[in-house]
Design an enzyme around this catalytic site. Structure first.
Site, short mmCIF file in Angstrom:
data_model
loop_
_atom_site.label_atom_id
_atom_site.label_comp_id
_atom_site.label_asym_id
_atom_site.label_seq_id
_atom_site.Cartn_x
_atom_site.Cartn_y
_atom_site.Cartn_z
CG HIS A 1 -3.46 5.35 0.43
ND1 HIS A 1 -3.53 4.07 0.94
CD2 HIS A 1 -2.26 5.43 -0.20
CE1 HIS A 1 -2.43 3.42 0.65
NE2 HIS A 1 -1.63 4.22 -0.05
CG HIS B 1 7.71 2.64 0.86
ND1 HIS B 1 6.48 2.13 1.18
CD2 HIS B 1 8.49 2.35 1.93
CE1 HIS B 1 6.51 1.60 2.37
NE2 HIS B 1 7.72 1.71 2.85
CB SER C 1 5.81 5.93 -2.41
OG SER C 1 5.12 4.74 -2.71
#
Length: 346
Positions: free
Chosen positions: A290, A314, A210
């Site tokens: 996250h 990503h 990513s």
């Protein structure tokens, strides 16, 4: 509006998407499109690990693998990145991509023997390879014009796709998800081959790369990214590196991409190995680290709107057991998939 899944890989669904058919994403995103004849790709990570004074030997090894990449059956694209791991070792990783399995097979055996078949004083080397069918991976880009990673070997990019900007979009973009839950099976095992250590992982191991590219940003946007977003991203990447095993992340690297002359570029990416796509999804949807990354990114993008120059992308792969290869020579026991095998340090 296109589907992220190309027409030649569409099938009657037994597992349904997380959004209705008339879902409209709030902003555009794009995916890589391969030629229909491409059924499998290769992602091969060749890493060198060193500390301090052994940099010259590491550089020599990287030049050697670069020369091997440049032959006729070598990869269509490769890039190089570095990071300092939790044990204080510098790791430099050259990542190579093929869309022709026959070329890769002809190339790999002698390259493997040269890379992990002989010890180099003061440095470790490792190889991590996935060779998934195209049904088993997906890509996503926030903008057109600069493909990264495996997308650099694709035929081109899609138009705007539907399956993004919602939790579950990552899974919905993987063609195999139409009919398969992609549940992991088994546990990683260590295989000793003299000084070499191989890890036999398990079915449906998950890889994500990513990336972030802030090279096009101007003064105010660059400051906003580097001051408000990147530190939160780094915190999340360090959590996965140091404590990820407890949530199903076997290993994580937060890498800075190197330019052709070896200098550090204004690009980075996180690259991590996960027990399953579901474990990656749980972290993305609900883990505090996250949630903070997502919140910082959304604040950044809502502040700048369409004028944002930051590029995001990503690639995610869920690999079958026979599509994986992991081998390590003279690396510390927390390197890559060695971290997934408790007996590796004994």
């Amino acid at each position: 509006m296109e589907s992220a899944i190309p027409q030649n890989l569409e099938m009657k669904r037994s597992r349904h998407k997380r959004v209705p058919d008339d879902y409209q994403p709030p902003y555009p995103s794009f995916v890589a499109r391969y030629k229909p004849a491409v059924s499998r790709v290769v992602m091969a990570y060749f890493g060198v690990q060193y500390r301090g004074t052994t940099r010259a030997a590491a550089t020599e090894a990287l030049v050697e693998i670069g020369g091997r990449f440049a032959v006729e059956v070598g990869p269509s694209h490769w890039d190089c990145a570095q990071y300092v791991d939790q044990a204080g070792h510098t790791n430099v990783v050259s990542v190579a991509y093929w869309d022709d399995i026959a070329c890769f097979d002809a190339w790999f055996a002698p390259a493997r023997e040269a890379w992990t078949g002989k010890a180099r004083e003061g440095i470790g080397t490792f190889i991590e390879v996935l060779r998934p069918s195209v049904e088993r991976h997906e890509t996503l880009f926030s903008s057109l014009g600069r493909p990264e990673g495996v997308a650099a070997i694709a035929d081109g990019m899609s138009g705007e796709v539907q399956e993004h900007a919602y939790w579950g979009g990552m899974r919905d973009r993987i063609p195999l998800s139409q009919t398969d839950a992609m549940t992991p099976g088994g546990n990683p095992e260590l295989i000793r081959d003299g000084a070499r250590l191989r890890v036999k992982a398990h079915d449906n191991l998950c890889l994500i790369r990513s990336g972030q590219d802030w090279s096009d940003t101007e003064t105010s946007e660059r400051k906003l990214y580097l001051d408000d977003v990147e530190p939160v991203l780094r915190e999340g990447m360090e959590f996965l590196r140091d404590d990820g095993l407890g949530i199903g992340c076997y290993a994580n690297r937060y890498m800075r991409v190197l330019a052709a002359d070896g200098s550090v570029s204004e690009k980075s990416y996180g690259q991590s190995w996960w027990k399953s796509l579901a474990a990656l999804e749980r972290w993305a949807e609900s883990h505090p680290t996250h949630v903070r990354i997502f919140g910082a990114a959304m604040k950044y993008l809502s502040t700048l709107g369409p004028s944002a120059k930051l590029r995001l992308y990503h690639e995610v792969t869920v690999a079958a057991a026979d599509e994986q290869f992991f081998e390590y020579l003279n690396c510390h026991p927390k390197t890559g998939m060695l971290a997934a095998v408790e007996t590796a340090s004994t």
